[in-house]
Scaffold this active site. Structure first.
Site, PDB file in Angstrom:
ATOM      1  N   GLU A 379       0.847  -1.200   0.000  1.00 33.32           N
ATOM      2  CA  GLU A 379       0.000   0.000   0.000  1.00 33.32           C
ATOM      3  C   GLU A 379       0.879   1.245   0.000  1.00 33.32           C
ATOM      4  OE1 GLU A 379      -3.370   0.122   0.140  1.00 33.32           O
ATOM      5  OE2 GLU A 379      -4.053  -1.785   1.007  1.00 33.32           O
TER       6      GLU A 379
HETATM    7 ZN   LIG Z   1      -7.005  -1.109  -2.597  1.00 33.17          ZN
END
Ligand SMILES: [Zn+2]
Length: 410
Positions: A379
């Site tokens: 992320e």
């Molecule tokens: Zn995502």
């Protein structure tokens, strides 16, 4: 799918929820009594224009939902999700024509959600910069943004830099021309768009790696990091060459081209979160991806899977220490990333969270359970600018190669 179909879906779901509505607004405009920036009750304006000022969404990833204009020429854009309930990632992208350099007031309403993405400005849809604090006022607990725009001529405003399907096609063409990666199409999305793959030639003596991207359309910083991540793996330096001596690569960079094209917040054409379909395999994009991965592997095992996304911080979602055939990989890689960031004096860190939820059909869960490997959701922070996301992509690539090569010699 047309905006019309999406409006009907939104209408149905809102009625079920029983929200207070301005009925004349076609079930889309949610009214709240304490909303000081509430747009006046106006009929939707089609086209979205006032005098010589025109706002358009007629391009790939273009999306402003619904436009209203009051008598003074203030614009109100009602940004609506493709379905509800939904992860709050309001996407918007529109072109403004302002030939006379007038002061334009544009209110963005996010259907009661937090805005998540600070507006970006571009003249050419390629080079982007954040609007200044003076140009943007957040109201209504950050559920409304008021933009003051006075730039002359044509320009674009978007939630994040636009990385559309054409961008992927160009990138795939470029990197396959410059490296040993070969490009192919592994299927079509529900909406008939190409699903693109890149892979190295497969050698059965090498270990296998799968890289996934763009399951969630607005998560552009993850997309930017994936580009430089892959470019770093394919570089002509000693580390990358050594790495490619030992590993086969399959890269599926853009799993949700329909969501990207239509400016969706989260879902595919069938209003499904693709990162909840791994194992269920109801959606064509994930069915084709899984078939491409199984064909790539043949009888050989998978050693690592990375899936690129964006969220509120830079974080690796991994298994817990001790899980998988390579129980210390995630911890070692995470530490190596932060060490390299410190050595580069970068004012950026990577967090890590180890977990396993057997009930969620994420790629992370599926590849861990199926292959007993480190399956990691990478992320990138939403607020990384392009150069930060690209730089992080290079750091995580170098450390990834180093850690996998070390693992192989153990
Ligand atoms: Zn995502």
């Amino acid at each position: 799918m047309s905006l019309n179909k999406r409006s009907i879906f939104k209408c149905a779901s809102v009625v079920v929820l029983g929200c207070a509505l301005v009925i004349t607004a076609g079930c889309q405009y949610q009214k709240s009594s304490n909303d000081s920036t509430q747009a006046p009750t106006l009929v939707p304006s089609e086209p979205c224009e006032h005098g010589n000022i025109v706002i358009e969404q007629d391009f790939e990833s273009g999306q402003f939902g619904e436009c209203r204009v009051d008598a003074k020429g203030n614009f109100y854009l009602n940004i609506v999700p493709e379905a509800t309930p939904i992860n709050p990632s309001p996407w918007y992208a529109f072109k403004v024509a302002n030939p006379d350099a007038e002061n334009i007031n544009v209110q963005l309403h996010f259907s009661g959600y937090w805005y998540r993405y600070w507006p970006k400005f571009s003249r050419d849809k390629h080079s982007w910069q954040s609007l200044s604090r003076e140009q943007v006022i957040a109201n209504d607990e950050q559920k409304t943004l008021t933009l003051n725009l006075a730039e002359q001529g044509d320009f674009y405003i978007a939630a994040q830099p636009i990385v559309d399907n054409q961008h992927y096609q160009q990138w795939v063409n470029k990197i396959s021309a410059l490296s040993d990666l070969s490009a192919s199409q592994f299927g079509q999305s529900d909406g008939g768009r190409a699903l693109l793959a890149l892979q190295t030639s497969v050698d059965d003596s090498k270990a296998n790696i799968v890289i996934l991207g763009r399951q969630h359309p607005p998560e552009v910083t993850g997309a930017m990091a994936l580009f430089t991540f892959v470019e770093t793996l394919m570089a002509n330096d000693a580390l990358a060459q050594d790495f490619r001596e030992h590993f086969n690569l399959l890269i599926l960079p853009n799993l949700n081209p329909d969501g990207v094209a239509q400016g969706y917040w989260r879902l595919n054409n069938n209003f499904t979160d693709l990162n909840r379909d791994w194992g269920a395999f109801n959606e064509p994009e994930i069915q084709h991806a899984n078939a491409a991965i199984e064909k790539f592997l043949g009888e050989n095992p998978l050693m690592s899977m990375l899936d690129f996304h964006s969220t509120k911080k830079n974080i690796l979602y991994t298994q817990k220490d001790g899980q998988s055939r390579f129980p210390q990989f995630a911890n070692n890689w995470h530490q190596a990333i932060n060490q390299e960031l410190r050595e580069q004096n970068q004012d950026i860190t990577m967090a890590r969270k180890g977990s396993h939820n057997p009930k969620l059909n994420t790629a992370k869960r599926y590849f861990y359970e199926r292959y007993d490997i480190p399956a990691i959701t990478v992320e990138l922070d939403d607020v990384n600018n392009q150069s930060e996301a690209e730089s992080l992509g290079r750091v995580i690539a170098r450390t990834y190669m180093q850690q996998l090569l070390e693992l192989r010699t153990q």
